[in-house]
Design a protein around this motif. Sequence first.
Motif, PDB file in Angstrom:
ATOM      1  N   SER A  17      -4.611   9.255  -6.862  1.00 45.85           N
ATOM      2  CA  SER A  17      -3.441   8.975  -7.699  1.00 45.85           C
ATOM      3  C   SER A  17      -2.674   7.780  -7.154  1.00 45.85           C
ATOM      4  O   SER A  17      -2.218   6.912  -7.915  1.00 45.85           O
ATOM      5  CB  SER A  17      -2.538  10.204  -7.806  1.00 45.85           C
ATOM      6  OG  SER A  17      -2.062  10.609  -6.540  1.00 45.85           O
ATOM      7  N   GLY A  18      -2.530   7.701  -5.835  1.00 44.84           N
ATOM      8  CA  GLY A  18      -1.850   6.557  -5.231  1.00 44.84           C
ATOM      9  C   GLY A  18      -2.570   5.253  -5.507  1.00 44.84           C
ATOM     10  O   GLY A  18      -1.950   4.227  -5.792  1.00 44.84           O
ATOM     11  N   GLU A  19      -3.907   5.296  -5.438  1.00 43.85           N
ATOM     12  CA  GLU A  19      -4.688   4.092  -5.717  1.00 43.85           C
ATOM     13  C   GLU A  19      -4.535   3.657  -7.167  1.00 43.85           C
ATOM     14  O   GLU A  19      -4.577   2.454  -7.476  1.00 43.85           O
ATOM     15  CB  GLU A  19      -6.160   4.356  -5.396  1.00 43.85           C
ATOM     16  CG  GLU A  19      -6.441   4.487  -3.911  1.00 43.85           C
ATOM     17  CD  GLU A  19      -7.860   4.937  -3.616  1.00 43.85           C
ATOM     18  OE1 GLU A  19      -8.272   4.841  -2.445  1.00 43.85           O
ATOM     19  OE2 GLU A  19      -8.554   5.402  -4.548  1.00 43.85           O
ATOM     20  N   ALA A  20      -4.357   4.620  -8.078  1.00 44.67           N
ATOM     21  CA  ALA A  20      -4.177   4.291  -9.488  1.00 44.67           C
ATOM     22  C   ALA A  20      -2.782   3.725  -9.770  1.00 44.67           C
ATOM     23  O   ALA A  20      -2.614   2.867 -10.640  1.00 44.67           O
ATOM     24  CB  ALA A  20      -4.418   5.533 -10.352  1.00 44.67           C
ATOM     25  N   ILE A  21      -1.793   4.196  -9.023  1.00 44.29           N
ATOM     26  CA  ILE A  21      -0.398   3.830  -9.290  1.00 44.29           C
ATOM     27  C   ILE A  21      -0.003   2.499  -8.671  1.00 44.29           C
ATOM     28  O   ILE A  21       0.657   1.672  -9.309  1.00 44.29           O
ATOM     29  CB  ILE A  21       0.540   4.943  -8.765  1.00 44.29           C
ATOM     30  CG1 ILE A  21       0.400   6.202  -9.617  1.00 44.29           C
ATOM     31  CG2 ILE A  21       2.002   4.472  -8.743  1.00 44.29           C
ATOM     32  CD1 ILE A  21       1.070   7.416  -9.011  1.00 44.29           C
ATOM     33  N   MET A  22      -0.374   2.280  -7.423  1.00 39.24           N
ATOM     34  CA  MET A  22       0.207   1.166  -6.669  1.00 39.24           C
ATOM     35  C   MET A  22      -0.013  -0.227  -7.269  1.00 39.24           C
ATOM     36  O   MET A  22       0.855  -1.089  -7.124  1.00 39.24           O
ATOM     37  CB  MET A  22      -0.289   1.214  -5.224  1.00 39.24           C
ATOM     38  CG  MET A  22       0.409   2.296  -4.386  1.00 39.24           C
ATOM     39  SD  MET A  22       2.216   2.191  -4.505  1.00 39.24           S
ATOM     40  CE  MET A  22       2.504   0.571  -3.819  1.00 39.24           C
ATOM     41  N   PRO A  23      -1.127  -0.502  -7.960  1.00 33.56           N
ATOM     42  CA  PRO A  23      -1.242  -1.839  -8.563  1.00 33.56           C
ATOM     43  C   PRO A  23      -0.168  -2.129  -9.616  1.00 33.56           C
ATOM     44  O   PRO A  23       0.088  -3.294  -9.934  1.00 33.56           O
ATOM     45  CB  PRO A  23      -2.642  -1.805  -9.203  1.00 33.56           C
ATOM     46  CG  PRO A  23      -3.399  -0.811  -8.408  1.00 33.56           C
ATOM     47  CD  PRO A  23      -2.390   0.244  -8.065  1.00 33.56           C
ATOM     48  N   GLY A  97      11.710  -0.648 -10.067  1.00 31.64           N
ATOM     49  CA  GLY A  97      11.286  -1.155  -8.773  1.00 31.64           C
ATOM     50  C   GLY A  97      11.863  -0.415  -7.591  1.00 31.64           C
ATOM     51  O   GLY A  97      11.738  -0.875  -6.448  1.00 31.64           O
ATOM     52  N   LEU A  98      12.487   0.740  -7.837  1.00 30.16           N
ATOM     53  CA  LEU A  98      13.080   1.530  -6.755  1.00 30.16           C
ATOM     54  C   LEU A  98      12.067   2.557  -6.252  1.00 30.16           C
ATOM     55  O   LEU A  98      11.342   3.153  -7.051  1.00 30.16           O
ATOM     56  CB  LEU A  98      14.337   2.250  -7.255  1.00 30.16           C
ATOM     57  CG  LEU A  98      15.438   1.350  -7.818  1.00 30.16           C
ATOM     58  CD1 LEU A  98      16.544   2.207  -8.436  1.00 30.16           C
ATOM     59  CD2 LEU A  98      16.012   0.469  -6.727  1.00 30.16           C
ATOM     60  N   PRO A  99      11.999   2.809  -4.953  1.00 32.75           N
ATOM     61  CA  PRO A  99      10.982   3.714  -4.417  1.00 32.75           C
ATOM     62  C   PRO A  99      11.355   5.194  -4.464  1.00 32.75           C
ATOM     63  O   PRO A  99      10.774   5.996  -3.748  1.00 32.75           O
ATOM     64  CB  PRO A  99      10.836   3.235  -2.964  1.00 32.75           C
ATOM     65  CG  PRO A  99      12.188   2.722  -2.613  1.00 32.75           C
ATOM     66  CD  PRO A  99      12.723   2.090  -3.877  1.00 32.75           C
ATOM     67  N   GLN A 120       4.491   9.836  -1.862  1.00 32.75           N
ATOM     68  CA  GLN A 120       5.107   8.555  -2.196  1.00 32.75           C
ATOM     69  C   GLN A 120       4.222   7.468  -1.581  1.00 32.75           C
ATOM     70  O   GLN A 120       4.345   7.152  -0.396  1.00 32.75           O
ATOM     71  CB  GLN A 120       6.532   8.472  -1.650  1.00 32.75           C
ATOM     72  CG  GLN A 120       7.527   7.764  -2.556  1.00 32.75           C
ATOM     73  CD  GLN A 120       7.126   6.336  -2.922  1.00 32.75           C
ATOM     74  OE1 GLN A 120       6.246   5.730  -2.344  1.00 32.75           O
ATOM     75  NE2 GLN A 120       7.799   5.772  -3.899  1.00 32.75           N
ATOM     76  N   PRO A 121       3.300   6.900  -2.376  1.00 32.25           N
ATOM     77  CA  PRO A 121       2.337   5.965  -1.784  1.00 32.25           C
ATOM     78  C   PRO A 121       2.930   4.637  -1.344  1.00 32.25           C
ATOM     79  O   PRO A 121       2.330   3.950  -0.511  1.00 32.25           O
ATOM     80  CB  PRO A 121       1.308   5.771  -2.909  1.00 32.25           C
ATOM     81  CG  PRO A 121       2.046   6.098  -4.161  1.00 32.25           C
ATOM     82  CD  PRO A 121       3.019   7.175  -3.791  1.00 32.25           C
ATOM     83  N   PHE A 122       4.089   4.253  -1.883  1.00 38.52           N
ATOM     84  CA  PHE A 122       4.696   2.995  -1.470  1.00 38.52           C
ATOM     85  C   PHE A 122       5.284   3.114  -0.064  1.00 38.52           C
ATOM     86  O   PHE A 122       5.070   2.250   0.791  1.00 38.52           O
ATOM     87  CB  PHE A 122       5.778   2.572  -2.464  1.00 38.52           C
ATOM     88  CG  PHE A 122       6.451   1.273  -2.122  1.00 38.52           C
ATOM     89  CD1 PHE A 122       5.776   0.073  -2.254  1.00 38.52           C
ATOM     90  CD2 PHE A 122       7.755   1.242  -1.660  1.00 38.52           C
ATOM     91  CE1 PHE A 122       6.389  -1.139  -1.933  1.00 38.52           C
ATOM     92  CE2 PHE A 122       8.376   0.050  -1.339  1.00 38.52           C
ATOM     93  CZ  PHE A 122       7.690  -1.150  -1.475  1.00 38.52           C
TER      94      PHE A 122
END
Length: 267
Positions: A17-23, A97-99, A120-122
């Motif tokens: 899920s993190g790999e899908a979201i972060m881009p 853009g807020l984490p 929280q992948p960021f």
Amino acid sequence: MTAVDFVPFVERLAKVSGEAIMPFFRAAFAMEDKSGGGVFDPVTEADRAAEAAMRRLIGEAFPHHGVIGEEFGADRQDSEYVWVLDPIDGTKSFIAGLPLWGTLIGLLHKGAPCYGLMHQPFTREKFFGDGKAAHWAGRGANGETASRRLLARPCSGLDRATLMTTSPKLIPEPLRPRYDALEAKTRLARYGGDCYAYCMLAAGHVDLVVEAGLNAYDIVALIPIVRGAGGIVTTWDGGDPSKGGAIVAAGDKRVHEQALEALNAGL
């Protein structure tokens, strides 16, 4: 199987899920409003990509398990084990853009929450628990891998409590006066945070989280984390929170009792 047996698989779900979201985070992406003309309710390409990736893994590994997700609905929700997914809890923060957002991965066993993770992948943080214990994993001050047990802090009463809610405007109008009466009794109120508010309660930084209008996918993953840290989470009438609705979470039973009393005064 017990909740512990699923931990490696939950880690896989968090990774994909993190790999899908972060881009998509802090980048240009497509967005829609699901509200149908009501309160703005955004959904992004990242939400759908992350949930689709997690559903694909669950279907391959556990084809008889059920899934409830924010973006693609419910499937086999009467199964013994049901995964409850919110790919981005805090989408409004995400698009700003807020984490202050996270991926919620919860597991129900016979209808009861048995494990939950907020990823929280960021910031590369994970908050997770099984109702008996809860932990944080992330990076230390010098960038090293770190982890610790989560423990909610003691608080003697509302007059010493820090309260969080995502926004009072998200509390349905019939319930808002009850919330306002409660907030007036607390020492400090802070807005925003979504799932992060519950994790900060479990970490001992916040004493009370009060919200309403939640769905199961907004809360199931967070229940084992709060309870594992020694906190309490119920509906406003003291009932089962796993279906969502009006939710109150507290780190100390004294604050929880006083919050319920304030929310239900005069009823």
